[in-house]
Design a protein around this motif. Structure first.
Motif, PDB file in Angstrom:
ATOM      1  N   PHE A  34     -13.763  -0.552  13.900  1.00  9.44           N
ATOM      2  CA  PHE A  34     -12.839  -1.587  13.441  1.00  9.44           C
ATOM      3  C   PHE A  34     -11.370  -1.151  13.528  1.00  9.44           C
ATOM      4  O   PHE A  34     -10.465  -1.977  13.390  1.00  9.44           O
ATOM      5  CB  PHE A  34     -13.175  -2.018  12.008  1.00  9.44           C
ATOM      6  CG  PHE A  34     -12.847  -0.998  10.937  1.00  9.44           C
ATOM      7  CD1 PHE A  34     -11.537  -0.811  10.501  1.00  9.44           C
ATOM      8  CD2 PHE A  34     -13.858  -0.237  10.364  1.00  9.44           C
ATOM      9  CE1 PHE A  34     -11.241   0.112   9.512  1.00  9.44           C
ATOM     10  CE2 PHE A  34     -13.563   0.695   9.375  1.00  9.44           C
ATOM     11  CZ  PHE A  34     -12.241   0.866   8.950  1.00  9.44           C
ATOM     12  N   ALA A  35     -11.133   0.131  13.761  1.00  4.28           N
ATOM     13  CA  ALA A  35      -9.758   0.615  13.829  1.00  4.28           C
ATOM     14  C   ALA A  35      -9.129   0.400  15.207  1.00  4.28           C
ATOM     15  O   ALA A  35      -7.951   0.716  15.401  1.00  4.28           O
ATOM     16  CB  ALA A  35      -9.701   2.099  13.466  1.00  4.28           C
ATOM     17  N   ALA A  93      -6.813   0.289  21.854  1.00  4.21           N
ATOM     18  CA  ALA A  93      -5.796   1.083  21.161  1.00  4.21           C
ATOM     19  C   ALA A  93      -6.061   1.070  19.662  1.00  4.21           C
ATOM     20  O   ALA A  93      -6.534   0.077  19.106  1.00  4.21           O
ATOM     21  CB  ALA A  93      -4.411   0.539  21.459  1.00  4.21           C
ATOM     22  N   ALA A  94      -5.772   2.201  19.012  1.00  7.08           N
ATOM     23  CA  ALA A  94      -5.976   2.284  17.564  1.00  7.08           C
ATOM     24  C   ALA A  94      -4.909   1.484  16.835  1.00  7.08           C
ATOM     25  O   ALA A  94      -3.721   1.583  17.139  1.00  7.08           O
ATOM     26  CB  ALA A  94      -5.933   3.738  17.120  1.00  7.08           C
ATOM     27  N   GLU A  95      -5.352   0.673  15.896  1.00  9.43           N
ATOM     28  CA  GLU A  95      -4.422  -0.072  15.060  1.00  9.43           C
ATOM     29  C   GLU A  95      -3.992   0.812  13.891  1.00  9.43           C
ATOM     30  O   GLU A  95      -4.832   1.346  13.163  1.00  9.43           O
ATOM     31  CB  GLU A  95      -5.083  -1.352  14.548  1.00  9.43           C
ATOM     32  CG  GLU A  95      -5.417  -2.336  15.657  1.00  9.43           C
ATOM     33  CD  GLU A  95      -5.986  -3.633  15.105  1.00  9.43           C
ATOM     34  OE1 GLU A  95      -6.295  -3.666  13.880  1.00  9.43           O
ATOM     35  OE2 GLU A  95      -6.126  -4.597  15.870  1.00  9.43           O
ATOM     36  N   ARG A  96      -2.710   0.957  13.710  1.00  9.78           N
ATOM     37  CA  ARG A  96      -2.190   1.921  12.734  1.00  9.78           C
ATOM     38  C   ARG A  96      -2.696   1.655  11.324  1.00  9.78           C
ATOM     39  O   ARG A  96      -3.142   2.573  10.627  1.00  9.78           O
ATOM     40  CB  ARG A  96      -0.657   1.890  12.754  1.00  9.78           C
ATOM     41  CG  ARG A  96      -0.032   2.899  11.809  1.00  9.78           C
ATOM     42  CD  ARG A  96       1.461   2.951  11.988  1.00  9.78           C
ATOM     43  NE  ARG A  96       2.057   3.911  11.058  1.00  9.78           N
ATOM     44  CZ  ARG A  96       3.339   4.210  11.027  1.00  9.78           C
ATOM     45  NH1 ARG A  96       4.180   3.618  11.894  1.00  9.78           N
ATOM     46  NH2 ARG A  96       3.808   5.083  10.161  1.00  9.78           N
ATOM     47  N   ALA A  97      -2.650   0.417  10.887  1.00 12.64           N
ATOM     48  CA  ALA A  97      -3.067   0.093   9.517  1.00 12.64           C
ATOM     49  C   ALA A  97      -4.546   0.405   9.307  1.00 12.64           C
ATOM     50  O   ALA A  97      -4.941   0.973   8.273  1.00 12.64           O
ATOM     51  CB  ALA A  97      -2.781  -1.371   9.211  1.00 12.64           C
ATOM     52  N   ALA A 105      -6.347   2.555  11.040  1.00 13.75           N
ATOM     53  CA  ALA A 105      -6.540   4.000  11.101  1.00 13.75           C
ATOM     54  C   ALA A 105      -6.155   4.652   9.782  1.00 13.75           C
ATOM     55  O   ALA A 105      -6.845   5.568   9.295  1.00 13.75           O
ATOM     56  CB  ALA A 105      -5.717   4.575  12.248  1.00 13.75           C
ATOM     57  N   GLU A 106      -5.070   4.202   9.206  1.00 17.80           N
ATOM     58  CA  GLU A 106      -4.644   4.760   7.917  1.00 17.80           C
ATOM     59  C   GLU A 106      -5.653   4.445   6.821  1.00 17.80           C
ATOM     60  O   GLU A 106      -5.918   5.274   5.943  1.00 17.80           O
ATOM     61  CB  GLU A 106      -3.266   4.218   7.555  1.00 17.80           C
ATOM     62  CG  GLU A 106      -2.151   4.761   8.443  1.00 17.80           C
ATOM     63  CD  GLU A 106      -0.807   4.133   8.126  1.00 17.80           C
ATOM     64  OE1 GLU A 106      -0.788   3.123   7.375  1.00 17.80           O
ATOM     65  OE2 GLU A 106       0.208   4.633   8.635  1.00 17.80           O
ATOM     66  N   GLN A 107      -6.234   3.249   6.873  1.00 15.00           N
ATOM     67  CA  GLN A 107      -7.251   2.875   5.892  1.00 15.00           C
ATOM     68  C   GLN A 107      -8.478   3.774   6.023  1.00 15.00           C
ATOM     69  O   GLN A 107      -9.033   4.239   5.023  1.00 15.00           O
ATOM     70  CB  GLN A 107      -7.650   1.415   6.076  1.00 15.00           C
ATOM     71  CG  GLN A 107      -8.729   0.956   5.104  1.00 15.00           C
ATOM     72  CD  GLN A 107      -9.177  -0.479   5.384  1.00 15.00           C
ATOM     73  OE1 GLN A 107      -8.603  -1.172   6.208  1.00 15.00           O
ATOM     74  NE2 GLN A 107     -10.221  -0.904   4.683  1.00 15.00           N
ATOM     75  N   ALA A 108      -8.884   4.031   7.254  1.00 12.54           N
ATOM     76  CA  ALA A 108     -10.047   4.886   7.488  1.00 12.54           C
ATOM     77  C   ALA A 108      -9.779   6.316   7.020  1.00 12.54           C
ATOM     78  O   ALA A 108     -10.655   6.963   6.419  1.00 12.54           O
ATOM     79  CB  ALA A 108     -10.406   4.871   8.971  1.00 12.54           C
ATOM     80  N   VAL A 121      -9.070  15.189   9.352  1.00 15.20           N
ATOM     81  CA  VAL A 121      -8.570  15.005  10.711  1.00 15.20           C
ATOM     82  C   VAL A 121      -9.386  13.896  11.364  1.00 15.20           C
ATOM     83  O   VAL A 121     -10.617  13.975  11.415  1.00 15.20           O
ATOM     84  CB  VAL A 121      -8.689  16.297  11.540  1.00 15.20           C
ATOM     85  CG1 VAL A 121      -8.060  16.111  12.912  1.00 15.20           C
ATOM     86  CG2 VAL A 121      -8.042  17.478  10.808  1.00 15.20           C
ATOM     87  N   MET A 122      -8.707  12.874  11.843  1.00 18.06           N
ATOM     88  CA  MET A 122      -9.415  11.758  12.455  1.00 18.06           C
ATOM     89  C   MET A 122      -9.670  12.041  13.929  1.00 18.06           C
ATOM     90  O   MET A 122      -9.055  11.481  14.834  1.00 18.06           O
ATOM     91  CB  MET A 122      -8.626  10.463  12.247  1.00 18.06           C
ATOM     92  CG  MET A 122      -8.316  10.149  10.791  1.00 18.06           C
ATOM     93  SD  MET A 122      -9.792  10.187   9.720  1.00 18.06           S
ATOM     94  CE  MET A 122     -10.677   8.734  10.298  1.00 18.06           C
ATOM     95  N   GLU A 123     -10.581  12.966  14.160  1.00 24.07           N
ATOM     96  CA  GLU A 123     -11.070  13.284  15.500  1.00 24.07           C
ATOM     97  C   GLU A 123     -12.466  13.871  15.348  1.00 24.07           C
ATOM     98  O   GLU A 123     -12.960  14.049  14.234  1.00 24.07           O
ATOM     99  CB  GLU A 123     -10.139  14.276  16.212  1.00 24.07           C
ATOM    100  CG  GLU A 123     -10.043  15.641  15.568  1.00 24.07           C
ATOM    101  CD  GLU A 123      -9.194  16.608  16.390  1.00 24.07           C
ATOM    102  OE1 GLU A 123      -9.116  16.428  17.614  1.00 24.07           O
ATOM    103  OE2 GLU A 123      -8.616  17.536  15.802  1.00 24.07           O
TER     104      GLU A 123
END
Length: 297
Positions: A199-200, A206-210, A212-215, A244-246
């Motif tokens: 969902f990000a 492309a990653a949506e910033r909001a 990604a930050e929520q995740a 780390v989001m990876e």
């Protein structure tokens, strides 16, 4: 946490290190001696070799012990006594295949230490067997040490790192990590890596910033909750949380930079399933420090 506390109550106060005369094994012996001093445990130096002739089961050996096992043990003993004078040392010269000897020795030890012979997928470990062959066959933590790690970091110079999977954080893993940090009086860096959820990403990939930050926020909250009971028990251990989001493997390797030990877990699936996961593979092949592999439920 209850299982980890019960497990710690049956400590054997023995650290076993496999030695085979190589610089990598001597580095492992030095590391193990330092750990034995921290734990106030006995250190067992073990060398094993496979005889050239077969022996019927139960029959005594009639061949004399070759001279080189004694030489290997004495060199390791001299190295250990120079690095950590005064620690109690036992020696074991075992005439059987090294892998079998190490598996048996693990049943009488709290920790098994081996030396690593280099980086990459062809890396091999002491006593002629790969560490990755041994790790899934024993029920205790195994530490793999490379030759360039022969000088243990002093307390206070750097922390230790632990990789935390929030799907199965594992009491035994976190108990080992917190106890290690407390024993060395260093910070504990708890590292969690995860890929961004679907969902990000937008339709273009492309990653949506909001999102990604929520995740990432959710991951931080889950990590904090997993660590909370351990932080309450080990109040003197300073914990550094790192999300780390990876993918977990690269996140762990990046997060371990500058630490004196990387601790990773493996699910204890029983000896009928002798394998380890890709994160453990990555850690033992590429980590910049010694690696402790801890079995957990």
């Amino acid at each position: 946490m209850k299982d980890a506390v019960m497990k710690s109550a049956v400590m054997k106060n023995v650290i076993t290190v496999g030695v085979d005369g190589t610089p990598h094994a001597l580095a492992a012996a030095t590391w193990a001696a330092h750990e034995a001093r921290l734990r106030q445990s006995r250190l067992r130096l073990l060398t094993a070799w496979e005889p050239l002739t077969a022996r019927p089961r139960g029959a005594p050996w009639t061949q004399e012990i070759p001279h080189w096992p004694d030489r290997i043990i004495e060199e390791a003993r001299a190295t250990v006594e120079s690095a950590e004078p005064g620690i109690p040392i036992d020696v074991s010269l075992v005439r059987e295949p090294p892998l079998e000897a190490l598996v048996e020795a693990a049943e009488q030890a709290d920790l098994l230490v081996l030396g690593s012979r280099g980086l990459g997928p062809a890396a091999r470990f002491t006593l002629g067997e790969t560490g990755l062959d041994l790790v899934p066959r024993v029920d205790i933590p195994v530490v793999l040490v490379r030759a360039r790690h022969d000088r243990p970091a002093t307390e206070g110079s750097s922390g230790v790192a632990v990789g935390v999977s929030l799907h199965a954080p594992g009491d035994a893993l976190l108990a080992f990590a917190f106890e290690t940090a407390a024993r060395r009086a260093v910070p504990l860096r708890a590292i969690h890596g995860r890929n961004l959820p679907p969902f990000a990403y937008d339709r273009g990939g492309a990653a949506e910033r909001a999102a990604a930050e929520q995740a990432e926020l959710l991951a931080r909250e889950e990590l904090s909750e997993a660590l909370r009971p351990w932080r309450e028990k080990f109040r003197d251990v300073r914990v550094e949380q790192q999300v780390v989001m990876e993918s977990p493997a690269p996140a762990l390797l990046h997060g371990a930079a500058g630490t004196q030990l990387l601790i990773v877990g493996r699910r204890h699936l029983g000896r009928a399933v002798p394998r380890i996961g890709h994160v453990v593979h990555a850690a033992v092949h590429h980590a910049p420090c010694p690696v402790a592999v801890v079995p957990h439920e």
